[in-house]
Design a protein around this motif. Sequence first.
Motif: not given
Length: 58
Positions: A27-32, A45-49, A52-54
């Motif tokens: 799996y990719t880190a994004h998938e995990l 919420y994954a993409d939003t979080i 914000v982190v970026k």
Amino acid sequence: MERELLEMLLEVTGKDFGTLDDALEAYTAHELFTMWLEYEGMIGYADTILAVVKLLRV
């Protein structure tokens, strides 16, 4: 934290990965990250979080 992620993967996918590196081969880190958030009840919420982190350069 690695053990918790591996336990989550076992419960969610039924796959018993020995290490986080093994899981990252499947799996990719994004998938995990998305699976973990959803497992914790934070659906969608994954993409939003990550945005914000970026933005905050965390």
